[in-house]
Scaffold this motif. Structure first.
Motif, PDB file in Angstrom:
ATOM      1  N   ILE A  75       0.836  -1.203   0.000  1.00 19.66           N
ATOM      2  CA  ILE A  75       0.000   0.000   0.000  1.00 19.66           C
ATOM      3  C   ILE A  75       0.871   1.253   0.000  1.00 19.66           C
ATOM      4  O   ILE A  75       0.402   2.347  -0.313  1.00 19.66           O
ATOM      5  CB  ILE A  75      -0.951   0.027   1.226  1.00 19.66           C
ATOM      6  CG1 ILE A  75      -0.154  -0.097   2.529  1.00 19.66           C
ATOM      7  CG2 ILE A  75      -1.998  -1.077   1.110  1.00 19.66           C
ATOM      8  CD1 ILE A  75      -1.002   0.035   3.778  1.00 19.66           C
ATOM      9  N   ALA A  76       2.144   1.092   0.337  1.00 20.92           N
ATOM     10  CA  ALA A  76       3.097   2.214   0.314  1.00 20.92           C
ATOM     11  C   ALA A  76       4.195   1.910  -0.705  1.00 20.92           C
ATOM     12  O   ALA A  76       4.551   0.760  -0.926  1.00 20.92           O
ATOM     13  CB  ALA A  76       3.718   2.415   1.693  1.00 20.92           C
ATOM     14  N   LYS A  77       4.722   2.965  -1.332  1.00 17.56           N
ATOM     15  CA  LYS A  77       5.871   2.785  -2.213  1.00 17.56           C
ATOM     16  C   LYS A  77       7.060   2.344  -1.371  1.00 17.56           C
ATOM     17  O   LYS A  77       7.226   2.777  -0.227  1.00 17.56           O
ATOM     18  CB  LYS A  77       6.205   4.101  -2.929  1.00 17.56           C
ATOM     19  CG  LYS A  77       5.189   4.538  -3.960  1.00 17.56           C
ATOM     20  CD  LYS A  77       5.546   5.904  -4.539  1.00 17.56           C
ATOM     21  CE  LYS A  77       6.905   5.885  -5.241  1.00 17.56           C
ATOM     22  NZ  LYS A  77       7.218   7.207  -5.856  1.00 17.56           N
ATOM     23  N   MET A  82      11.257   3.226   2.909  1.00 14.84           N
ATOM     24  CA  MET A  82      12.667   3.274   3.249  1.00 14.84           C
ATOM     25  C   MET A  82      13.085   4.657   3.735  1.00 14.84           C
ATOM     26  O   MET A  82      13.873   4.781   4.681  1.00 14.84           O
ATOM     27  CB  MET A  82      13.514   2.848   2.041  1.00 14.84           C
ATOM     28  CG  MET A  82      13.345   1.381   1.682  1.00 14.84           C
ATOM     29  SD  MET A  82      14.350   0.869   0.260  1.00 14.84           S
ATOM     30  CE  MET A  82      15.998   1.022   0.928  1.00 14.84           C
ATOM     31  N   TYR A  83      12.568   5.705   3.103  1.00 19.33           N
ATOM     32  CA  TYR A  83      12.867   7.061   3.566  1.00 19.33           C
ATOM     33  C   TYR A  83      12.360   7.268   4.988  1.00 19.33           C
ATOM     34  O   TYR A  83      12.987   7.970   5.797  1.00 19.33           O
ATOM     35  CB  TYR A  83      12.231   8.101   2.648  1.00 19.33           C
ATOM     36  CG  TYR A  83      13.051   8.433   1.416  1.00 19.33           C
ATOM     37  CD1 TYR A  83      14.391   8.782   1.519  1.00 19.33           C
ATOM     38  CD2 TYR A  83      12.470   8.421   0.155  1.00 19.33           C
ATOM     39  CE1 TYR A  83      15.137   9.100   0.389  1.00 19.33           C
ATOM     40  CE2 TYR A  83      13.200   8.739  -0.983  1.00 19.33           C
ATOM     41  CZ  TYR A  83      14.537   9.077  -0.852  1.00 19.33           C
ATOM     42  OH  TYR A  83      15.274   9.383  -1.967  1.00 19.33           O
ATOM     43  N   THR A  84      11.208   6.677   5.304  1.00 17.08           N
ATOM     44  CA  THR A  84      10.652   6.797   6.655  1.00 17.08           C
ATOM     45  C   THR A  84      11.588   6.164   7.669  1.00 17.08           C
ATOM     46  O   THR A  84      11.862   6.744   8.732  1.00 17.08           O
ATOM     47  CB  THR A  84       9.275   6.118   6.734  1.00 17.08           C
ATOM     48  OG1 THR A  84       8.401   6.697   5.769  1.00 17.08           O
ATOM     49  CG2 THR A  84       8.664   6.295   8.117  1.00 17.08           C
ATOM     50  N   GLU A 165       2.512  14.063  -0.939  1.00 20.22           N
ATOM     51  CA  GLU A 165       1.991  12.784  -0.456  1.00 20.22           C
ATOM     52  C   GLU A 165       3.095  11.958   0.193  1.00 20.22           C
ATOM     53  O   GLU A 165       2.907  11.372   1.274  1.00 20.22           O
ATOM     54  CB  GLU A 165       1.359  11.994  -1.604  1.00 20.22           C
ATOM     55  CG  GLU A 165       0.069  12.578  -2.152  1.00 20.22           C
ATOM     56  CD  GLU A 165       0.308  13.718  -3.139  1.00 20.22           C
ATOM     57  OE1 GLU A 165       1.491  14.020  -3.428  1.00 20.22           O
ATOM     58  OE2 GLU A 165      -0.686  14.301  -3.615  1.00 20.22           O
ATOM     59  N   GLU A 166       4.259  11.917  -0.447  1.00 21.28           N
ATOM     60  CA  GLU A 166       5.376  11.150   0.099  1.00 21.28           C
ATOM     61  C   GLU A 166       5.866  11.754   1.413  1.00 21.28           C
ATOM     62  O   GLU A 166       6.171  11.031   2.367  1.00 21.28           O
ATOM     63  CB  GLU A 166       6.518  11.095  -0.915  1.00 21.28           C
ATOM     64  CG  GLU A 166       6.219  10.223  -2.126  1.00 21.28           C
ATOM     65  CD  GLU A 166       7.266  10.340  -3.218  1.00 21.28           C
ATOM     66  OE1 GLU A 166       7.498   9.337  -3.909  1.00 21.28           O
ATOM     67  OE2 GLU A 166       7.843  11.439  -3.385  1.00 21.28           O
ATOM     68  N   ILE A 170       6.074   9.953   5.032  1.00 18.47           N
ATOM     69  CA  ILE A 170       7.374   9.827   5.705  1.00 18.47           C
ATOM     70  C   ILE A 170       7.353  10.467   7.091  1.00 18.47           C
ATOM     71  O   ILE A 170       7.854   9.896   8.057  1.00 18.47           O
ATOM     72  CB  ILE A 170       8.483  10.457   4.846  1.00 18.47           C
ATOM     73  CG1 ILE A 170       8.713   9.606   3.596  1.00 18.47           C
ATOM     74  CG2 ILE A 170       9.790  10.610   5.640  1.00 18.47           C
ATOM     75  CD1 ILE A 170       9.599  10.263   2.557  1.00 18.47           C
ATOM     76  N   THR A 171       6.764  11.658   7.195  1.00 14.77           N
ATOM     77  CA  THR A 171       6.775  12.393   8.461  1.00 14.77           C
ATOM     78  C   THR A 171       5.628  12.015   9.379  1.00 14.77           C
ATOM     79  O   THR A 171       5.664  12.298  10.575  1.00 14.77           O
ATOM     80  CB  THR A 171       6.712  13.912   8.204  1.00 14.77           C
ATOM     81  OG1 THR A 171       5.475  14.227   7.520  1.00 14.77           O
ATOM     82  CG2 THR A 171       7.886  14.363   7.361  1.00 14.77           C
TER      83      THR A 171
END
Length: 202
Positions: A75-77, A82-84, A165-166, A170-171
């Motif tokens: 459901i997530a890229k 990974m950035y998260t 959105e990304e 992430i945040t």
């Protein structure tokens, strides 16, 4: 390593490669590392401005990715996920060290693919170069004046050029909050240095 398997993996998108890793195809992890090691280094370098800390964070990020591979859902890229992980690790390092070194908007010298500030006039005069250097220095100092929430979204949006959105994913902040923080951060930068205009600055 099975060349046919690697070739097949190389033609897959990130999410399909991760699915293969979840299914036990160990070569898939090498593909993920190859695709993201430079991007993660560039991303994390903006927070640490220290190559040693950055390398530690990149390695720890990949370790967490591998250990947590079964918790990933499509459901997530994969990049967002990974950035998260990387951002949370960077925040933890900051809390432990009680410091955050200067965020650089200059290219990471160890990464040949890192994007430099584009200068259209190839015949720029020495005085102009000096002015540009001073302006960039002022911007770096101004970024340090922002609180962590504002600094975080500016790095993600204006330097990493991620979507709203990304950044929201992430945040963990709502979309409206992300947009508000970016707008307020840009306004504060304009107050501090007078001519900050967002992504076009970089």
């Amino acid at each position: 390593m099975d060349g046919a398997t690697v070739a097949k993996l190389q033609n897959m998108n990130d999410e399909d490669v991760m699915e293969q890793l979840q299914d036990g195809v160990v070569q898939a992890f090498d593909i993920i590392v190859h695709r993201y090691k430079d991007r993660l280094h560039n991303f994390l370098y903006r927070y640490t401005h220290n190559h040693e800390d950055c390398e530690d964070l990149v390695q720890e990020t990949f370790l967490r990715v591998y250990r947590s591979r079964h918790s990933y859902q499509r459901i997530a890229k994969l990049s967002t996920w990974m950035y998260t992980i990387a951002l949370n690790l960077a925040k933890s390092m900051y809390k432990k060290k009680k410091r955050m070194t200067l965020i650089s908007i200059h290219a990471d010298e160890s990464d040949p693919d890192d994007r430099e500030m584009e200068i259209t006039d190839t015949n720029i005069l020495q005085d102009d170069e000096l002015h540009l250097k001073n302006s960039m220095g002022e911007l770096e100092k101004a970024l340090e004046e922002l609180n962590d929430n504002f600094k975080e979204v500016i790095v993600l949006r204006d330097i990493q050029q991620l979507t709203y959105e990304e950044i929201s994913e992430i945040t963990g902040a709502a979309m409206g909050t992300v947009k508000s923080r970016i707008n307020r951060a840009r306004s504060q930068l304009q107050e501090l240095i007078g001519d900050y205009v967002g992504p076009e600055t970089f």
